[in-house]
Design an enzyme around this catalytic site. Structure first.
Site, PDB file in Angstrom:
ATOM      1  N   LYS A  39       0.325  -1.235  -0.247  1.00 10.97           N
ATOM      2  CA  LYS A  39      -0.123  -0.265  -0.031  1.00 10.97           C
ATOM      3  C   LYS A  39       0.728   1.501  -0.524  1.00 10.97           C
ATOM      4  O   LYS A  39       1.937   1.447   0.640  1.00 10.97           O
ATOM      5  CB  LYS A  39      -0.994   0.159   1.393  1.00 10.97           C
ATOM      6  CG  LYS A  39      -1.884   1.155   1.559  1.00 10.97           C
ATOM      7  CD  LYS A  39      -2.833   1.435   2.873  1.00 10.97           C
ATOM      8  CE  LYS A  39      -3.754   1.879   2.644  1.00 10.97           C
ATOM      9  NZ  LYS A  39      -4.855   1.589   3.781  1.00 10.97           N
ATOM     10  N   SER A  49      -9.821   0.890   2.904  1.00 11.60           N
ATOM     11  CA  SER A  49      -8.808   2.094   2.511  1.00 11.60           C
ATOM     12  C   SER A  49      -8.382   1.489   0.892  1.00 11.60           C
ATOM     13  O   SER A  49      -7.016   1.594   0.360  1.00 11.60           O
ATOM     14  CB  SER A  49      -8.444   3.707   3.077  1.00 11.60           C
ATOM     15  OG  SER A  49      -7.233   2.774   3.804  1.00 11.60           O
ATOM     16  N   SER A  81      -9.799  -0.926   6.773  1.00 10.53           N
ATOM     17  CA  SER A  81      -9.464  -0.617   5.467  1.00 10.53           C
ATOM     18  C   SER A  81      -8.616  -2.181   4.924  1.00 10.53           C
ATOM     19  O   SER A  81      -8.485  -2.028   3.939  1.00 10.53           O
ATOM     20  CB  SER A  81      -8.709  -0.024   5.724  1.00 10.53           C
ATOM     21  OG  SER A  81      -9.257   1.107   5.510  1.00 10.53           O
TER      22      SER A  81
HETATM   23  N1  GLN Z   1     -13.257   3.742   6.212  1.00 11.86           N
HETATM   24  C1  GLN Z   1     -12.677   3.263   7.265  1.00 11.86           C
HETATM   25  C2  GLN Z   1     -13.161   5.199   7.423  1.00 11.86           C
HETATM   26  O1  GLN Z   1     -13.157   5.657   6.620  1.00 11.86           O
HETATM   27  C3  GLN Z   1     -11.444   2.820   7.451  1.00 11.86           C
HETATM   28  C4  GLN Z   1     -10.061   3.651   7.159  1.00 11.86           C
HETATM   29  C5  GLN Z   1      -9.251   2.630   7.396  1.00 11.86           C
HETATM   30  O2  GLN Z   1      -9.199   1.575   7.862  1.00 11.86           O
HETATM   31  N2  GLN Z   1      -7.703   3.241   7.314  1.00 11.86           N
HETATM   32  O3  GLN Z   1     -12.187   5.675   8.038  1.00 11.86           O
END
Ligand code: GLN
Length: 483
Positions: A89, A164, A188
């Site tokens: 990532k 994400s 994410s």
């Molecule tokens: N969807 C969650 C957020 O927007 C999780 C993000 C993540 O795990 N990096 O905060």
């Protein structure tokens, strides 16, 4: 058979490639080239990568091949992932390879160091094939907040792949790499895994070092990965886990042999089904997911697990608590990038980052701190206690990952709250620090569905045991997208 045929990357796993490379069925250069060719052909459609590190990857692969030729079997065991192409990532600092966090703020940032886990992966012999796309700063559930354009779901390119860690999930789902690292602060890894038919691990908080990974919400950030199979996930964690003097949240807890109990099965295990995780109101789009969960639980029962209804009574507050604590920490972490002390304003940030900075600054400000942040921290403790109580009665918990199937690109863009609500079943494990393993459980309307197995702190071994038993019975990973 030609070597290309032997190296059928659609059916390849880390475990298989390790064997093939050792037996010299093909070289790491050939394997890496096969992935690079596929990326070149298909990445323009899927947008899974922000940077492809072709030259570095080929150089690393050449070195791996030399090691395969020159080292004894015993010496080779020090390089458990030698010659295996992986992706990271683009929030993992990589020396000499730009690291953007999905934001144009860092468009030209080339880190002068590697994150601890990157060092570990390199030391284990992996080939880093590129840096994957993500929601900017890891804020999002769909990949659409990326400032480098959204990643598309390889099962249907009109749909989101989840976020994400969208690019890492797609890199594995579309066979651009054998595994890919991600981060999970609120879901994410687990969410995109469930949207792409891949296995996604969010380890226990502190199990894998966060040093050198751009922080989002430091009390919840966990460093995990995507693979095709549960066995591969265990192999990968064996390399990434462990104490790190650079990260005080990594405890002095030995890294067990994650493969040891892999084939032990689920007979006699008590599996908790949380009453409160019943997401599926009667909307038609949710019915298909509900059916899939039922089928998955039946498979586990058939394999000898005992299903026990449990209660996690504070689940209903999880989203509210998460969306107070997380932006509070984001507002602090992003302050190091805003350049305000040097005369910048915040216009370089995208809408979502600005929204979180504002929310977090508000909840931490004098007069509101007690009402929001402090209260949220108290409820967080209650959420953690819910899990502690549950694990007195059951070995592990099975829950859905997402309340809905993947949605169409653009569908939730104008409604941040709807996007936040897709995290309803994932954020609790981040608030409590428990590990969660997302595994594929089939398809609804031709789009993937996943479930998560949540366990006590540092119970990854058990999660692999349950996940593997289910996976061997169902083999959903063998289905590959037609791309
Ligand atoms: N969807 C969650 C957020 O927007 C999780 C993000 C993540 O795990 N990096 O905060």
């Amino acid at each position: 058979m030609t070597r290309k045929k032997i190296m059928d990357i659609k059916s390849l796993t880390i475990a298989q490639a390790k064997k093939d490379l050792q037996e010299k069925k093909y070289s790491s250069v050939e394997l890496t080239t096969a992935y690079l060719d596929r990326i070149e052909k298909l990445n323009p459609t899927l947008n899974a990568f922000i940077t492809v590190s072709k030259a570095e990857a080929l150089e690393q692969a050449k070195k791996a091949d030399e090691q395969f030729s020159n080292l004894t079997i015993e010496q080779l065991s020090n390089y458990p992932l030698l010659g295996i192409p992986i992706a990271l990532k683009d929030i993992y600092s990589t020396i000499g390879i730009r690291t953007t966090a999905g934001s144009t703020v860092l468009e030209n940032y080339v880190p002068p160091f590697d994150a601890t886990v990157v060092k570990k992966l390199k030391d284990a012999g992996t080939i880093i094939i590129g840096k994957t796309n993500l929601d900017a700063w890891a804020h999002g559930s769909s990949g659409e907040n990326s400032e480098f354009g959204p990643t598309k779901n390889p099962w249907n390119t009109a749909y989101v792949p989840g976020g994400s860690s969208s690019g890492s999930a797609v890199a594995v789902a579309a066979d651009f790499a054998l595994a890919a690292s991600g981060t999970d602060t609120g879901g994410s890894i687990r969410l995109p895994a469930s949207f792409t038919n891949t296995v996604g691990l969010k380890p226990t908080y502190g199990r894998v070092s966060r040093a050198g990974i751009i922080s989002m919400s430091s009390s919840m950030d966990t460093i995990g990965h995507f693979t095709k199979t549960v066995e591969d996930s265990a192999l990968y964690l064996s390399v990434s886990a462990g104490q790190d003097p650079m990260d005080a949240t990594t405890p002095d807890q030995p890294v067990p042999d994650y493969l040891k109990n892999l084939t032990k099965g689920v007979k006699g295990l008590k599996i908790g089904i949380p009453l409160e995780f019943n997401p599926f109101e009667d909307e038609p789009t949710r019915q298909a997911n509900k059916m899939k969960m039922k089928e998955a639980l039946n498979v586990l029962s058939k394999l000898g697990a005992e299903m026990v209804e449990i209660s996690l009574p504070h689940t209903e507050y999880a989203i509210a608590v998460y969306y107070i604590i997380q932006p509070s920490e984001v507002s602090s972490n992003l302050a190091r990038f805003d350049g305000i002390r040097f005369g910048n304003d915040r216009s370089s940030f995208g809408e979502e980052a600005k929204r979180r900075i504002m929310l977090g600054t508000y909840t931490l400000s004098a007069g509101y701190y007690d009402a929001y942040y402090k209260k949220a921290m108290k409820v967080r403790t209650l959420i953690k206690k819910d899990f502690d109580e549950a694990f007195k009665k059951v070995d592990a918990i099975i829950a859905p990952v997402s309340p809905t199937p993947p949605w169409k690109l653009g569908e939730k863009n104008d409604d941040p709250l709807a996007m936040y609500l897709s995290d309803i079943y994932t954020v609790t494990a981040n608030l409590s620090g428990n590990p969660g393993l997302a595994v594929p459980i089939g398809f609804a309307n031709e789009l993937p569905v996943g479930m998560q197995i949540i366990g006590p702190h540092f119970s990854e071994e058990l999660l692999f045991q349950i996940g593997h038993a289910y996976e061997q019975e169902t083999k959903w990973f063998e289905k590959r997208p037609n791309i």
